[in-house]
Design a protein around this motif. Structure first.
Motif: not given
Length: 775
Positions: A5-9, A513-518, A555-556, A577-583
């Motif tokens: 995903p392009g938004n994962m830095r 991993v922290a940045a990817a998973l929030g 893996s993230a 329809d499921i959005e993932y954000r910060d756990g």
């Protein structure tokens, strides 16, 4: 290359402090020698005092009957027990086209010893002292034979033979390029520049000497090996299948903290395998620890390449052709990379960052009666870059042009990228002239003349060194596997087959991993060094971040995808329809949500897990420019680096603080290679540098302030992170930069070349000779 995903830095650019340091700096490291004795037996190795000899007899009867002695092993006993040899890759051919050949590397010498320090017998006792004492009672009768320690001398007719199947001592040879076309270019060149260039043999000097423990697990009967290894999976496989001849699943390799690896701890050593063998024979826990002399004698060494290099140039300094003839010493036996380093890895980068139209390289890998040569920070690339960068400076001086100008004339231009170099390696990205210009500004290039005048007033010689380097990274294995787990306890656990040894992988992987998973970085556990949990190629060739990190990023992404699928069932909504954000996983447009760790709690084992593989499209090519300034006291020959500036292209740096530390460490080792370090053998093959009293390492006050600037203007195109390897760059750019600086300072006396290390004695003698020749 995996598409992410392009938004994962993945936390790129964040200077997170090392998570490892609190534990390591407060004495809570997990080093092998910290493990309790628990009734373990001790193994001690008796080493050959001769560089070359026939073993007439070994009488261990007195030793076997001494107090506390449990077992004594000889080479003949291991052969009788069908113990295998350490394998090597037979990839090349000898000059006549016949297959390469080397002496088999046994755990204990049998019939012949081929270097001073080779293991001849092993004693297992209830204490380390008892084992050492008994080893002295083993009576070995030797027929001493002539030895050769210089690779060039080893190729001469009549030289002592290391291995009977290679009477010329040549293991293998390679050639690259068009010899006839190069000869023709030299014939019409305006300028020809030639140098004899030596990358002397070095002794890797990790803080922690090698150490090993082996035991048999009571419940399963499996062999557990605690060892320092940068490649736990390969170590397990070699030990099980090649040496002990048992299924690899019956062996578990565990690696804790490693107090420095530098490539020396890449493979399986005879001592490691001996400890494992003794544990299986005795069904007891057995341990071994090297002392410093063991490391100098029995550990692999680095470098050992001698080259004659020539450039043909036109009147403007454009290189028309480049010719290099090299001999690489392998030692008496071949380490896993012993032939690959001079025959392949050096030539990969020997043309540097330059568009050289014609090359011809001839390389021989040659055996000598010395300890084996293996990987050491850079492994072949420092040697290759050293050759081309020394020649670039020598050519500039001979023609009378600025060392920057000759490089710019010959640089690969941005429009030529991706660029295929003369040996078929593809540089995907780089901005070489930009790196030089930026480094020149940051080093205050224009202020050099004033500093030189000030040094002259003090009676000092003053010079400037410049190097543009490029580095191949990846270890020729472009995939890595990891597993990532979210636990019901609120932890994220990463299992990786790469191996930490000081690079800060716990930190960089955690921040990715922290940045990817929030989630909070202190909620992440990074587990490495357990072949039951993860096996991969390991950490060599600066591949951990850009290959291993790619697997972490994949893996993230995989974990989020799996969590969305699980959440879709629990929240009765489409996964789309499921959005993932910060756990949290939320149904878009509603307040219906569920936490990642709550989903994990509903799994059978309380974990939501994914097994992922990251793949990159090819190697990465970190590069940069180093500029240093050196002062020399002509009365003592002492050289001192007083300024050091680098601009390094490592692509996108996940953690710039860690990268800067890696560059610092590499430059420090480069200073050691250029000015201080060198393994020395006498004519009979005795090691003269078997301790730090004889082998000189740079100290803290020998290292100047090192100004590091990271430049991300040319991100890597072969992996989704945009990252390039960084761990070895300083050790590649450092040696030629410093050597060029010393030679620049000495050039006003007419001195053109001195082989490294540029010790005070060598420099002083060159100055005295120059004064006597040109008073």
């Amino acid at each position: 290359m995996n598409i992410l995903p392009g938004n994962m830095r993945f936390g790129a650019g964040q200077p997170v402090k090392r998570l490892e340091d609190q534990r390591l700096l407060t004495g809570r490291g997990r080093f092998i020698d910290d493990k309790p004795e628990d009734g373990a037996l001790w193994l001690h190795v008796l080493r050959s005092p001769h560089a070359h000899a026939r073993i007439v007899s070994v009488d261990a009867s007195t030793a076997a009957n001494m107090p506390e002695i449990v077992a004594v092993y000889t080479g003949a006993a291991l052969i009788a027990d069908d113990i295998g040899t350490l394998p090597t890759l037979m990839l090349f051919a000898r000059p006549d086209g016949s297959p390469m050949t080397v002496a088999p590397r046994r755990l204990l010498a049998h019939e012949f010893v081929r270097f001073a320090g080779e293991a001849v017998a092993a004693v297992v006792a209830k204490s380390r002292l008892a084992a050492q004492t008994a080893a002295e009672a083993i009576a070995v009768e030797y027929e001493v034979l002539p030895a050769v320690t210089d690779p060039l001398a080893a190729t001469k007719p009549g030289a002592p033979i290391v291995w009977k199947e290679a009477p010329d001592n040549v293991v293998a040879a390679m050639s690259y390029g068009d010899a006839a076309a190069v000869d023709a270019a030299f014939a019409k060149a305006t300028h020809v520049v030639s140098l004899d260039v030596v990358s002397q043999r070095l002794a890797p000097s990790a803080m922690e000497p090698r150490s090993t423990i082996a035991e048999i697990e009571k419940k399963t009967g499996r062999l557990i090996l605690y060892v320092q290894s940068q490649t736990p999976g390969t170590t397990r496989d070699l030990l099980a299948e090649a040496v002990l001849k048992r299924p690899k699943e019956s062996v578990r390799v565990l690696v804790g903290d490693i107090g420095g690896g530098f490539g020396q701890k890449t493979g399986l050593y005879p001592e490691d395998a001996l400890v494992a063998y003794a544990a299986t024979r005795l069904n007891r826990k057995v341990r071994w620890r090297a002392d410093r002399t063991d490391e100098f004698l029995g550990g692999t060494h680095g470098r050992d390449l001698t080259s004659t290099a020539e450039m043909a140039l036109d009147a403007k300094g454009r290189v028309l052709a480049y010719r290099v003839r090299s001999v690489g010493g392998t030692g008496a036996y071949l380490s896993g990379t012993g032939a690959i380093i001079p025959l392949v890895l050096g030539p990969f980068v020997q043309s540097g960052v330059y568009d050289l139209p014609l090359v011809h390289y001839e390389v021989k890998a040659v055996m000598t009666h010395t300890a084996p040569v293996g990987a050491y920070r850079g492994a072949g690339r420092p040697e290759g870059v050293f050759v081309v960068e020394r020649l670039m400076d020598a050519a500039a001086r001979q023609i009378g042009i600025d060392p920057r100008a000759i490089r710019k004339t010959n640089y690969i231009k941005p429009a030529q990228l991706p660029y295929t170099n003369p040996v078929g390696q593809v540089y995907d990205s780089g901005a070489f002239a930009h790196m030089l210009d930026r480094a020149a500004r940051l080093s205050d290039w224009d202020g050099f003349a004033a500093r030189k005048r000030a040094a002259k007033k003090k009676g000092l010689l003053y010079g400037r060194g410049l190097t543009s380097y490029i580095e191949w990274t990846g270890g020729r294995v472009h995939t890595e596997k990891v597993s990532l787990h979210a636990s019901a306890e609120g932890r994220i656990i990463l299992h990786s087959g790469t191996q930490a040894m000081g690079q800060g992988l716990q930190t960089s992987y955690s921040q990715m991993v922290a940045a990817a998973l929030g989630i909070a970085i202190d909620s992440i556990d990074v587990v490495q060094g357990d072949t039951d949990l993860a096996t991969g190629f390991g950490s060599v060739g600066s591949r951990s971040l850009f290959v291993g990190g790619t697997a972490v990023a994949v893996s993230a992404s995989d974990l989020i995808a799996k969590a969305r699928e699980k959440a879709s069932h629990l929240l009765e909504a489409s996964a789309g329809d499921i959005e993932y954000r910060d756990g949290w996983l939320t149904v878009v447009g509603t307040d219906k949500r569920i936490g990642l760790f709550e989903i994990a709690s509903k799994e059978n084992d309380g974990r939501l897990s994914v097994n992922s593989e990251g793949e990159v499209d090819g190697p990465s090519w970190p590069n940069g420019t180093h500029i240093c300034e050196v002062e020399i006291d002509p009365e003592t020959g002492v050289s001192r680096v007083v300024r050091y500036t680098t601009v390094d292209d490592v692509g996108v740096a996940v953690n710039p603080m860690l990268v800067t530390g890696q560059v610092h460490g590499g430059v420090a080792q480069g200073i050691g290679q250029a000015l201080y370090e060198g393994v020395a053998y006498d004519g009979e093959g005795q090691l003269l540098t078997a301790s730090f009293q004889d082998y000189c390492l740079p100290r803290a006050d020998d290292i100047p302030p090192i100004e590091v600037t990271l430049d991300d203007s040319a991100p890597c195109r072969t992996n989704p992170l945009g990252a390039k390897g960084c761990g070895e760059s300083g050790a590649i750019g450092g040696p030629p930069c410093i050597t060029n600086g010393v030679m620049d300072a000495l050039s006003e006396l007419g001195i053109k070349s001195i082989t490294t290390p540029l010790s005070p004695m060598k420099v002083w003698q060159a100055i005295q000779h120059a004064k006597a020749t040109h008073p």
